[in-house]
Design an enzyme around this catalytic site. Structure first.
Site, PDB file in Angstrom:
ATOM      1  CB  SER A 113     -14.804  18.035   1.787  1.00 11.75           C
ATOM      2  OG  SER A 113     -14.245  18.351   3.036  1.00 11.75           O
ATOM      3  N   GLY A 145      -0.530   4.584  -0.026  1.00  5.24           N
ATOM      4  CA  GLY A 145      -1.234   5.797   0.348  1.00  5.24           C
ATOM      5  C   GLY A 145      -0.425   6.560   1.377  1.00  5.24           C
ATOM      6  NE  ARG A 196     -16.497  12.771   8.566  1.00  2.82           N
ATOM      7  CZ  ARG A 196     -15.363  12.474   7.957  1.00  2.82           C
ATOM      8  NH1 ARG A 196     -14.933  11.217   7.945  1.00  2.82           N
ATOM      9  NH2 ARG A 196     -14.644  13.408   7.360  1.00  2.82           N
ATOM     10  CG  LEU A 245      -5.964  13.205   5.444  1.00  2.00           C
ATOM     11  CD1 LEU A 245      -6.002  14.600   4.845  1.00  2.00           C
ATOM     12  CD2 LEU A 245      -5.571  12.191   4.382  1.00  2.00           C
ATOM     13  N   GLY A 295       0.834  -1.194   0.000  1.00  2.00           N
ATOM     14  CA  GLY A 295       0.000   0.000   0.000  1.00  2.00           C
ATOM     15  C   GLY A 295       0.865   1.238   0.000  1.00  2.00           C
ATOM     16  CD  GLU A 312     -10.241   3.362   5.737  1.00  3.94           C
ATOM     17  OE1 GLU A 312     -11.477   3.182   5.695  1.00  3.94           O
ATOM     18  OE2 GLU A 312      -9.615   3.954   4.826  1.00  3.94           O
ATOM     19  CG  HIS A 352     -16.284   8.163   4.303  1.00  3.95           C
ATOM     20  ND1 HIS A 352     -15.680   8.493   3.104  1.00  3.95           N
ATOM     21  CD2 HIS A 352     -15.591   8.842   5.263  1.00  3.95           C
ATOM     22  CE1 HIS A 352     -14.682   9.327   3.324  1.00  3.95           C
ATOM     23  NE2 HIS A 352     -14.583   9.542   4.627  1.00  3.95           N
TER      24      HIS A 352
END
Length: 636
Positions: free
Chosen positions: A284, A42, A330, A440, A40, A424, A400
């Site tokens: 966003s 990212g 959220r 992030l 990975g 994650e 999400h």
């Protein structure tokens, strides 16, 4: 197995510093004798690979895209948190720590979350030094904005492209080490198995997605930074390639899977537009700083939004949560949107609410709003054909983020020695609900600032050893992987992979989505096994394994999702409480909020694989809160 989280003792503020002082070190000249595989690329993977190579280790990095720059981290648009308190509005490391613990509904480790808050300030300094173009005010100082679950402005941002700009910074660091010959990047490779030798992670089996060849790679340690599993729901905000396969194959090799039921539904997504849609588009959360969410007070009001007067609008988040308003966390905002749409007040096709910038444009001007969110407005226009400067956006919740993931200890090491899991892909920092702008932060904290210390301690305790793919375990892994691929190709059925994925997504969204009950979870557990059996008897995968074959890629990932989806539902059924994104309808307060059961469920649920025909075994890591008191989570 007793889960030892390796969390240090002593005052919370001193734990990480004291822990680092006691970790083993490796002489710089000896580091080149060690090889680390990073799967990975990212933010977590790229930052880890670059930092380990900078320290002197040999690094092999893998991604299934054609470039590390295409990692899904670019989709994190709104910002990154840090406790620098530049606006002088009362922020601190402790407040960021507390907001994150509270946002996760007190289902995360204190030690991990406090460390994350401590490291946050260094992340900003690191990224500024790399040239990340954070927004600045007229005087040149870094700007901040607010995100859900916080009453301070602590989110640093680069317009609506923060993830992309941060990834470019990490990619620069990665590229520097590639040029120096310390990192080899293997693009278009997908990890299909973890190779365990003598109880330790010693390599991977990967498929070359262009040629179809199975390849073996050996190392002293393996790092998984492969993202989350929200695509188990089929429609999600994740990139189409995002999957659970690397983590799931590691689970089958002995890595425990923790809290798989903790999935996040994001409130600010463009609504579904058709039955054959392949993915959903995230807008966003930063938009909720200036946009106001509302619905008409009349059910199924046919009028366009500009025709509905102020007195006939219900700003329901501001009404229900006056303390946080449109910046409620959220999970709370998503449930409120779904509830009001289920009651018949939704707009568009009934599955949407308005996100209105009229007041912000009148107060601040169009150019100010354009400077803050212009690329998001442009994206919305391209997808919907509607100009959000003139007419409110329509949004609806969508799957999400994955708070669950492979279990790791304080050192980010899984239950398989030598297998480290970052970002994650692990479960560690967000509890039952991730606050916005924290993904992030975790990815870069894990890669730049935590793993380089903790993996060194592990490697120093093992010695460099011999890294060769001649061990029988590598042959056995390749053989088993090839057999699985051939089994998928041999079915030659009459249904596509996408058809099966839509069916699985439908089962999970309706039964294990925003609202869950014992009845719905039992129904999901009854429906998934027959669907999995039908998949292995009716799926049609054209082509060959020794060739470029995207249908075969999708089939393998869906086969894992069909197994993982059952574990997700099983974990949700076991957790007989409501917390964060896990909302059991049997457990709610009088006003419809999540009702935790700290007496019985104050633990991390870590599941152990015991075979395809045997139910997994549940292990529990009890959560301790020594520095804060758990309380009813209220944002009113």
């Amino acid at each position: 197995m007793i889960l030892d989280n390796q969390c240090p003792s002593g005052p919370l503020a001193d734990q990480w510093d004291n822990h680092r002082r006691n970790l083993l070190l490796i002489n710089p000249d000896n580091k080149r004798k060690y090889t680390v595989l990073v799967v990975g690329t990212g933010l977590a993977g790229a930052s880890a690979a670059a930092t380990l190579a900078e320290l002197g280790y040999k690094v092999e990095a893998f991604c299934y895209q054609d470039s590390p720059r295409r990692a899904h981290s670019i989709a994190a648009q709104g910002g990154i948190n840090a406790a620098k308190n530049y606006p002088n509005d009362g922020d601190s490391i402790y407040r960021l720590f507390f907001d994150t613990i509270k946002g996760g509904d007190f289902r995360a480790r204190e030690s991990n979350v406090y460390r994350l808050a401590q490291i946050s300030n260094g992340i900003i300094d690191q990224c500024v030094a790399q040239g990340v173009p954070f927004a600045r005010d007229y005087a040149g100082y870094l700007q901040n904005r607010s995100f859900g679950g916080s009453q301070v402005s602590r989110t640093f941002f680069a317009r609506g492209q923060t993830g992309q700009q941060l990834l470019l910074g990490a990619y620069q660091a990665l590229s520097r080490q590639i040029r120096a010959g310390k990192i080899r990047v293997h693009t278009r490779r997908e990890m299909l198995d973890l190779v365990v030798v003598a109880g330790r992670a010693r390599g991977i089996t990967a498929r070359n997605l262009v040629s179809g060849e199975l390849e073996s790679y050996a190392a002293n340690a393996v790092v998984l930074a492969t993202g989350g599993y929200a695509n188990v729901y089929n429609l999600s905000t994740n990139a189409l390639g995002s999957n659970v396969t690397a983590a799931w194959r590691a689970y089958k090799r002995g890595a425990y899977f923790a809290n798989p039921c903790f999935t996040q539904i994001h409130p600010t997504c463009i609504p579904v537009s058709g039955n054959l849609q392949s993915k959903l588009t995230l807008l966003s959360e930063s938009l909720r700083n200036d946009g106001r969410i509302w619905v008409p007070r009349n059910r199924r009001d046919p009028r366009s939004p500009e025709q509905i007067p102020e007195a006939e609008r219900d700003y329901f988040l501001e009404r229900r949560y006056p303390g946080y308003g449109n910046l409620a966390p959220r999970d709370i905002a998503s449930r409120a949107v779904k509830q009001i749409c289920d009651a018949g007040f939704g707009v568009g096709n009934g599955q949407g609410v308005y996100l209105d910038f009229t007041d912000a444009i009148q107060n601040l001007g169009t150019e100010t709003i354009r400077s803050r969110y212009g690329n998001l407005f442009d994206m919305y226009l391209r997808i919907t054909g509607e100009d959000a400067y003139r007419r409110p956006m329509r949004i609806f919740p969508a799957p999400h983020y994955s708070m669950g993931g492979l279990w790791v200890d304080y050192n980010l090491q899984s239950t398989v020695p030598g297998l480290f899991v970052l970002g994650e892909a692990n479960f560690s920092d967000h509890g039952a609900n991730r606050l916005g702008a924290s993904a992030l932060m975790q990815g870069l904290a894990d890669g730049y600032f935590i793993l380089p210390y903790t993996i060194t301690d592990y490697l120093a305790g093992t010695g460099p050893g011999r890294n060769a793919v001649t061990d029988d375990a590598f042959d056995q892994s390749r053989t088993a992987t090839e057999e699985c691929l051939q089994q998928l190709l041999a079915v030659r059925g009459d249904k596509t992979v996408d058809e099966f994925h839509r069916q699985l997504g439908h089962i999970l969204w309706n039964n294990v989505g925003m609202a869950r009950s014992e009845e719905s979870l039992q129904r999901a557990l009854q429906q998934i096994p027959p669907l999995r059996e039908e998949f292995w008897n009716r799926v049609r995968v054209p082509g060959r394994s020794d060739d470029f074959n995207q249908e075969l890629e999708k089939a393998g990932r869906l086969a894992d999702y069909l197994e993982f989806g059952e574990l997700l539902a099983r974990d949700a059924l076991n957790r007989n409480e409501s917390c964060g994104g896990h909302f059991r309808v049997e457990h709610q307060t009088e006003d419809g909020e999540a009702l935790r059961d700290d007496a019985n469920y104050n633990y991390v649920a870590a599941w152990e694989y015991r075979g395809d025909q045997t139910p997994p075994r549940l292990h529990k890591e009890t959560l301790r809160f020594d520095s804060i008191e758990t309380a009813v989570r209220s944002y009113k």
